[in-house]
Design a protein around this motif. Structure first.
Motif, mmCIF file in Angstrom:
data_model
loop_
_atom_site.group_PDB
_atom_site.id
_atom_site.type_symbol
_atom_site.label_atom_id
_atom_site.label_comp_id
_atom_site.label_asym_id
_atom_site.label_seq_id
_atom_site.Cartn_x
_atom_site.Cartn_y
_atom_site.Cartn_z
ATOM 1 N N HIS A 25 95.425 95.141 38.436
ATOM 2 C CA HIS A 25 96.787 94.605 38.428
ATOM 3 C C HIS A 25 96.790 93.086 38.564
ATOM 4 C CE1 HIS A 25 97.754 94.476 43.061
ATOM 5 N NE2 HIS A 25 96.584 93.959 42.809
ATOM 6 N N SER A 26 97.975 92.522 38.319
ATOM 7 C CA SER A 26 98.185 91.097 38.556
ATOM 8 C C SER A 26 99.330 90.961 39.550
ATOM 9 C CB SER A 26 98.530 90.373 37.248
ATOM 10 O OG SER A 26 99.722 90.900 36.703
ATOM 11 N N GLU A 27 99.276 89.904 40.330
ATOM 12 C CA GLU A 27 100.335 89.587 41.291
ATOM 13 C C GLU A 27 100.657 88.110 41.077
ATOM 14 O OE1 GLU A 27 98.852 91.799 45.199
ATOM 15 O OE2 GLU A 27 97.219 91.249 43.862
ATOM 16 N N MET A 28 101.821 87.861 40.473
ATOM 17 C CA MET A 28 102.127 86.488 40.067
ATOM 18 C C MET A 28 103.463 86.030 40.645
ATOM 19 S SD MET A 28 99.449 85.923 38.204
ATOM 20 C CE MET A 28 99.832 84.383 37.368
ATOM 21 N N PRO A 29 103.503 84.825 41.211
ATOM 22 C CA PRO A 29 104.760 84.294 41.733
ATOM 23 C C PRO A 29 105.795 84.209 40.615
ATOM 24 C CG PRO A 29 102.919 82.906 42.380
ATOM 25 C CD PRO A 29 102.392 83.893 41.388
ATOM 26 N N LEU A 30 107.038 84.587 40.943
ATOM 27 C CA LEU A 30 108.127 84.510 39.966
ATOM 28 C C LEU A 30 108.921 83.246 40.238
ATOM 29 C CD1 LEU A 30 110.230 87.713 39.253
ATOM 30 C CD2 LEU A 30 109.122 86.144 37.666
ATOM 31 N N GLN A 31 108.246 82.164 40.447
ATOM 32 C CA GLN A 31 108.910 80.901 40.753
ATOM 33 C C GLN A 31 107.909 79.809 40.464
ATOM 34 O OE1 GLN A 31 108.824 82.372 44.888
ATOM 35 N NE2 GLN A 31 108.431 80.255 45.483
ATOM 36 N N THR A 32 108.431 78.654 40.123
ATOM 37 C CA THR A 32 107.544 77.525 39.871
ATOM 38 C C THR A 32 107.880 76.369 40.798
ATOM 39 O OG1 THR A 32 109.027 76.852 38.108
ATOM 40 C CG2 THR A 32 107.063 78.077 37.454
ATOM 41 N N ASP A 33 108.856 76.607 41.682
ATOM 42 C CA ASP A 33 109.059 75.628 42.752
ATOM 43 C C ASP A 33 109.629 76.355 43.969
ATOM 44 O OD1 ASP A 33 111.766 76.047 42.248
ATOM 45 O OD2 ASP A 33 111.934 74.285 40.988
ATOM 46 N N GLY A 34 109.798 75.632 45.044
ATOM 47 C CA GLY A 34 110.290 76.242 46.270
ATOM 48 C C GLY A 34 109.160 76.819 47.109
ATOM 49 N N ARG A 35 109.561 77.316 48.245
ATOM 50 C CA ARG A 35 108.571 77.801 49.201
ATOM 51 C C ARG A 35 108.181 79.240 48.885
ATOM 52 N NH1 ARG A 35 109.703 77.691 55.738
ATOM 53 N NH2 ARG A 35 107.545 77.944 56.448
ATOM 54 N N MET A 36 106.918 79.535 48.974
ATOM 55 C CA MET A 36 106.462 80.911 48.876
ATOM 56 C C MET A 36 105.738 81.246 50.173
ATOM 57 S SD MET A 36 104.265 82.938 45.997
ATOM 58 C CE MET A 36 102.701 82.719 46.817
ATOM 59 N N ARG A 37 106.193 82.324 50.777
ATOM 60 C CA ARG A 37 105.677 82.634 52.116
ATOM 61 C C ARG A 37 105.590 84.141 52.279
ATOM 62 N NH1 ARG A 37 108.676 81.079 57.805
ATOM 63 N NH2 ARG A 37 106.763 80.664 58.924
ATOM 64 N N GLY A 38 104.470 84.616 52.740
ATOM 65 C CA GLY A 38 104.339 86.048 52.957
ATOM 66 C C GLY A 38 102.937 86.414 53.402
ATOM 67 N N PHE A 39 102.638 87.698 53.286
ATOM 68 C CA PHE A 39 101.385 88.235 53.820
ATOM 69 C C PHE A 39 100.834 89.296 52.882
ATOM 70 C CE2 PHE A 39 104.371 87.240 57.164
ATOM 71 C CZ PHE A 39 103.637 86.387 57.972
ATOM 72 N N GLN A 40 99.516 89.393 52.856
ATOM 73 C CA GLN A 40 98.913 90.589 52.266
ATOM 74 C C GLN A 40 97.888 91.163 53.239
ATOM 75 O OE1 GLN A 40 96.298 91.377 48.531
ATOM 76 N NE2 GLN A 40 98.403 91.900 47.976
#
Ligand code: FE
Length: 277
Positions: free
Chosen positions: A104-119
């Motif tokens: 699979h792929s896991e890709m951010p759906l944003q090109t700006d702003g904050r991305m924050r989370g956990f795996q």
């Protein structure tokens, strides 16, 4: 009254990168803390710098365990080789059983702003390592938020809290608890966690006291047996409480494959290379 779980190890998060250059802090699955049965790895990502995340995690395989992605801010799109795809939105969670294997792929759906989370990576027992892949996915509004004394809030992502909030995710093979806790400075959080589960904390904002230790942000806390998890906030603080039943089996871990024996790892690599995922 059960005793308070002691701290058996503090693990300072290690800055690293994974996927296509995504910068993150690894608090479990490091040289110093290779695993905490049944948990294999915990990554925290938090950046407002697009170049730190836009590369995302292009196609890659997994076999033999589960991945849990919980987004605090930003959105992640996933797509796998069975044609399944979806979006993990702000505050949402995806609990994926890789089982016998997915790509699979896991890709951010944003090109700006904050991305924050956990795996988080959760191991599977031998009998489920080659099971069918599957997903549990929930948006923020289906995750209950419990308010406790002192302004403490507890989001129940997986498992049931002592006050009866039921997380939408079934805790699976290890009967996991996954709670996201916010404490105002001076507040205290207390939660009984039975000794059948191993329990850890991941402090990701502020500073807290756990038993006799001060714990600052981006630190993992492995707790010993006892019964109650107790945390006191020195400052406004946020942390994850993660617990699950240990699997107590041999672990052979090679990149995205986590199996019980060396032969099974060789098989995983061969199956992947032969397109059998
Ligand atoms: Fe993945």
């Amino acid at each position: 009254m059960s005793s308070v779980r002691p701290v058996i190890k503090l693990v300072k998060g290690v800055p690293t990168s994974d996927g296509d250059g995504v910068r993150l802090t690894r608090v479990l699955g490091t040289q110093e803390a290779q695993m905490f049965d049944p948990f294999l790895m915990l990554d925290c990502f938090d950046t407002a710098q697009a170049s730190d995340y836009v590369g995302g995690f292009p196609d890659h395989p997994h076999r033999g365990f589960e991945t849990v992605t919980y987004m605090l801010e930003g959105r992640m799109k996933h797509a796998d080789n069975t044609g399944r795809e979806g979006i993990i939105g702000t505050g949402g969670v995806q609990w994926m059983r890789a089982g016998r294997g997915i790509i699979h792929s896991e890709m951010p759906l944003q090109t700006d702003g904050r991305m924050r989370g956990f795996q988080l990576w959760v191991n599977l027992p031998a009998e489920l390592k080659m099971s069918a892949p599957g997903y549990q996915e929930f948006e923020a509004d289906s995750i209950p938020v419990e308010t406790r004394e002192g302004g403490v809030t507890v989001k129940a992502i997986a498992g049931t809290t002592s006050e009866g909030s039921v997380g939408p995710v079934g805790g699976g093979a290890v009967d996991a608890l996954y709670f996201d806790i916010t404490l105002p400075a001076g507040a205290r959080f207390e939660e009984p966690v039975g000794d059948e589960r191993a329990a850890m904390l991941a402090v990701y904002e502020g500073s807290v006291r756990v038993a006799h230790d001060q714990v600052d942000a981006l630190t993992g806390v492995f707790l010993g047996s006892g019964g109650r998890v107790v945390v006191e906030a020195k400052t406004d603080a946020r942390l994850l409480l993660i617990a699950g039943k240990p699997i107590n089996e041999p672990v052979f871990w090679h990149g995205p494959f986590v199996m019980n024996t060396r032969e099974e790892i060789v098989q995983a690599v061969n199956d992947f290379n032969a397109g059998r995922f």
